[in-house]
Design a protein around this motif. Structure first.
Motif, PDB file in Angstrom:
ATOM      1  N   GLY A   1       0.820  -1.211   0.000  1.00 56.62           N
ATOM      2  CA  GLY A   1       0.000   0.000   0.000  1.00 56.62           C
ATOM      3  C   GLY A   1       0.851   1.256   0.000  1.00 56.62           C
ATOM      4  O   GLY A   1       0.464   2.274   0.585  1.00 56.62           O
ATOM      5  N   GLY A   2       1.958   1.184  -0.587  1.00 49.19           N
ATOM      6  CA  GLY A   2       2.874   2.330  -0.589  1.00 49.19           C
ATOM      7  C   GLY A   2       4.000   2.069   0.400  1.00 49.19           C
ATOM      8  O   GLY A   2       3.768   1.965   1.592  1.00 49.19           O
ATOM      9  N   ARG A   3       5.220   1.902  -0.157  1.00 46.27           N
ATOM     10  CA  ARG A   3       6.338   1.545   0.708  1.00 46.27           C
ATOM     11  C   ARG A   3       6.624   2.629   1.732  1.00 46.27           C
ATOM     12  O   ARG A   3       6.912   2.345   2.900  1.00 46.27           O
ATOM     13  CB  ARG A   3       7.571   1.284  -0.161  1.00 46.27           C
ATOM     14  N   ILE A   4       6.517   3.881   1.329  1.00 44.25           N
ATOM     15  CA  ILE A   4       6.809   4.983   2.255  1.00 44.25           C
ATOM     16  C   ILE A   4       5.750   5.042   3.354  1.00 44.25           C
ATOM     17  O   ILE A   4       6.063   5.143   4.551  1.00 44.25           O
ATOM     18  CB  ILE A   4       6.890   6.310   1.489  1.00 44.25           C
ATOM     19  N   ALA A   5       4.473   4.956   2.933  1.00 42.40           N
ATOM     20  CA  ALA A   5       3.393   4.980   3.925  1.00 42.40           C
ATOM     21  C   ALA A   5       3.491   3.776   4.856  1.00 42.40           C
ATOM     22  O   ALA A   5       3.273   3.891   6.073  1.00 42.40           O
ATOM     23  CB  ALA A   5       2.034   4.994   3.222  1.00 42.40           C
ATOM     24  N   PHE A   6       3.850   2.596   4.275  1.00 40.86           N
ATOM     25  CA  PHE A   6       4.005   1.410   5.116  1.00 40.86           C
ATOM     26  C   PHE A   6       5.135   1.593   6.116  1.00 40.86           C
ATOM     27  O   PHE A   6       5.031   1.201   7.278  1.00 40.86           O
ATOM     28  CB  PHE A   6       4.265   0.191   4.229  1.00 40.86           C
TER      29      PHE A   6
END
Length: 743
Positions: free
Chosen positions: A490-495
């Motif tokens: 779900g989005g590496r940065i958000a994860f």
């Protein structure tokens, strides 16, 4: 007892009022509204209080000053040789009254036995007895009952000797006793206040038992609820602990997912130097894959052609060598044979021939031997001469091959090929001299020795192209994997941000997320344990909810659903039950007392007739004879306790209703005096009289005054207040009287 003086701070219409009294007989005169009744009521209130009754019969309300001033005052009196000062204040209700009694001789405070009614202790008389004997109100000397007949019945019986109301006969007393008993309990025992109250007490007792059972059930449910809540707390604590431990595993798994998600990017970054190196090495072959493939294919075809040509050259060389060796062997054999034959001929000629023939043959043999030796010695050159055509063709082919090889080498050098330095053949190493043709061949071979290296170079280029293609495919795979991981997270940065928040939360909860490790079997075991614990918690929550519902339903009234408190209801119902039980006990005691009174009434009447009543009647008859100057000389008490008065002129007995009010007042006054004599035995009682003679004519009043003066002469204090001047004037004219005007 002798009342000396009084001071009224505020009482009724009197305020700051003082009055000094004296021994003997004292008459105070004052017109209406001067306060004579108030003075006597004040004296009575000082000894017996104002009571608690409200309404028109309330002395407290009647004598409260209009301006609201606090009621109270002082009273000085002698009693049994001791001088006392009594101070009292009366509040709005009995509970606010205050009293102090001081022994003036010893100047000490005396605590009354009954602070509300100290007259009981001082006079030895109850309030009703006092009011029906020594205290006469302005209503006249008639005795009176306190309250209704039922309530006054026992007072009338117990105080009958001091309250002989002529209107209450013995039959009426018996009737009232029976009526009171039947009202409490019927003859069948099924009706009446006692059976009704007994049924109500039984019903209330059943309710109390039910409430006690409910209270016990409430306590049990409350204890069970408390146990369930404690258990739930422990389960939730264990669940939170397992969740925290599972959160550590989940955090480790998420961290591993993030690490694995970052691997394609890491591998891509690691592939970039290799890709750059391959691109740099393959740059001479063209800008794209097709051009590079075309260049490589061209070079490979040329190399293949060169190798095939070299193979043909090698085969031709081998053929030439075979022909040369064959020719050399032929020439060697021919030369040796020719030389041997020539020697043999020469020897034959030398030994066998003679003459010129010998010489000729020997000469020919010598020539033949020489030729044979020449053939043997020059066999190599001869063989080369024989195959010289083929050598020229081979040299031309070699020259063409060398040109092509040189061009191929230059093409490869332009693409980055670096040949190895130095080349030496086996012939050079052996030190054998080579023929020109062989030298040329050797030089060609030296040139052709680069072909394997060139083949290896092209093979390495092909491998680099394959590596570049594989690298491109790997790069595409890694990019696709990176995109898949990005989508899965779900989005590496958000994860990563969520993972950091989870890490901070775990640290805040006291855990150490940095030491968490991925352990899938342990995590699975924890998850199974958590599921079992959650199932147990849900079961406990269900039990707790059911217990709470049972407890709440227990604490609600059936039907209405209103909230109730079993403990409060139990206390209230128990209190009401005790009150009702006390009331029932009181009624039962009253019924028993009524029964006892009914059973003993005959004996009491007999005793009254035989002992007390004759004595009272005799004493009262004497006083009546003095008051009526002999006209009425005898008082008789009938069997039913009725009172009859004998008219001496007629000799007949008549009830008081048959006489005038003045005669009837004389009768009651005589009874008052007789009762006072009876009660005064051993007591020093004053007479407090308010307009005693208002219904008496002057003649009867004079007789009454003389009678009272005689009693005063015997030491009894008599205080008479009147608003009639004629009575005051009569008192002034009588001996033993002190007549004074109220201030």
């Amino acid at each position: 007892m002798e009342i000396q003086a009084l001071y009224i701070k505020a009482f009724g219409g009197l305020k700051d009022y003082s009055l000094r009294l004296g021994p003997g007989a004292t008459l105070f005169y004052g017109p209406n509204e001067r306060g004579k009744t108030t003075v006597l009521t004040f004296i009575r209130a000082m000894f017996y209080g104002l009571g608690e009754r409200r309404g028109q019969d309330s002395l407290r309300e009647r004598y409260t000053p209009r301006d609201g001033a606090a009621m109270g005052g002082n009273l000085w009196f002698y009693h049994e040789g001791v001088q006392y000062e009594m101070s009292r204040s009366f509040g709005p209700r009995k509970g606010l009254d205050q009293i102090s009694l001081i022994d003036l001789d010893s100047n000490r405070l005396v605590e009354p036995f009954d602070p509300e009614q100290p007259g009981k202790e001082l006079f030895g008389l109850a309030q009703e007895v006092f009011a029906n004997s020594v205290f006469v109100e302005s209503s006249g000397p008639r005795v009176r009952q306190s309250g209704g007949a039922d309530q006054a019945l026992w007072e009338t019986l117990s105080d009958f000797m001091v309250t002989p109301d002529a209107k209450v006969t013995a039959a009426e007393v018996q009737g009232r006793l029976t009526k009171a008993k039947l009202r409490l309990r019927s003859a069948s025992g099924r009706k009446g206040e006692i059976p009704e109250l007994t049924a109500r007490v039984a019903e209330m007792d059943e309710k109390v038992r039910n409430l006690a059972a409910i209270q016990d059930e409430e306590a049990g449910l409350a204890e069970e609820l408390d146990h369930l809540q404690t258990r739930l707390g422990a389960l939730r604590s264990q669940e939170d602990s397992l969740k925290q431990r599972l959160s550590l595993f989940e955090y480790a798994e998420d961290r591993e997912r993030l690490r694995l998600a970052q691997l394609p990017q890491t591998e891509l970054a690691a592939l970039e130097p290799e890709e750059a190196q391959l691109e740099q090495a393959l740059e001479p072959f063209g800008a794209d894959e097709n051009a590079r493939r075309a260049t490589l294919n061209k070079l490979q075809k040329e190399l293949q052609s060169l190798l095939e040509t070299e193979q043909r050259v090698q085969m031709t060389r081998a053929q030439r060598r075979e022909s040369r060796r064959r020719y050399q062997n032929i020439l060697r054999i021919a030369g040796l044979a020719l030389a041997v034959l020539a020697v043999a001929v020469l020897l034959y000629a030398y030994f066998m021939l003679q003459g010129d023939l010998r010489s000729q043959v020997m000469a020919v043999s010598a020539v033949g031997a020489l030729i044979g030796i020449l053939l043997y010695g020059q066999r190599h050159s001869a063989a080369n001469w024989i195959i010289r055509g083929k050598s020229e063709a081979a040299a031309e082919a070699r020259s063409t091959l060398d040109g092509r090889l040189q061009q191929f080498r230059e093409d490869c050098a332009a693409l980055g090929y670096q040949p190895e330095a130095g080349f030496a053949s086996s012939a050079s190493d052996s030190g054998t001299s080579l023929q020109p043709e062989e030298q040329a061949t050797s030089n060609g071979l030296r040139k052709l020795s680069d072909l394997p290296a060139l083949g290896i170079f092209l093979h390495s280029v092909e491998e680099m192209l394959e590596d570049r293609q594989s690298l491109a495919k790997e790069k595409q795979r890694l990019l696709a994997a990176a995109r898949r991981e990005e989508e899965a997270l779900g989005g590496r940065i958000a994860f990563g941000q969520r993972l950091e928040i989870q890490r901070q939360a775990l640290k805040h909860a006291g855990a150490d997320p940095d030491t968490a490790r991925v352990d899938y079997p342990a995590a699975d075991r924890l998850a199974e344990e958590l599921l079992l614990l959650q199932a147990e918690r849900l079961t406990a929550e269900k039990q707790e909810s059911e217990t709470r519902v049972r407890l709440e339903s227990l604490l609600r009234e059936p039907g209405t659903g209103a909230a109730i408190s079993p403990s409060a209801l139990h206390w209230q119902m128990s209190t009401e039950l005790r009150e009702e039980q006390n009331r029932l006990d009181t009624l039962v005691q009253r019924w028993r007392a009524l029964e006892l009174a009914e059973n003993t009434l005959a004996n009491n009447l007999l005793e009254l007739r035989e002992k007390l009543l004759p004595r009272l009647a005799e004493s009262a008859g004497g006083y009546m004879q003095q008051l009526s100057r002999g006209r009425y000389d005898t008082i008789q008490v009938t069997e039913n306790l009725g009172i009859l008065l004998r008219d001496s002129r007629e000799g007949h007995y008549y009830s008081p209703e048959n006489f005038s009010s003045g005669t009837e007042d004389q009768l009651w006054f005589a009874f008052r005096l007789a009762l006072t004599d009876y009660l005064g035995e051993g007591r020093d009682l004053p007479l407090l009289l308010d307009d005693l003679f208002m219904n008496f004519d002057d003649k009867r009043a004079a007789e009454g005054l003389d009678l009272l003066a005689a009693r005063a002469a015997e030491g009894q204090q008599v205080i008479l207040l009147t608003c009639h001047k004629r009575i005051a004037k009569l008192a002034e004219e009588r001996a033993g009287w002190s007549a004074r005007t109220l201030p």
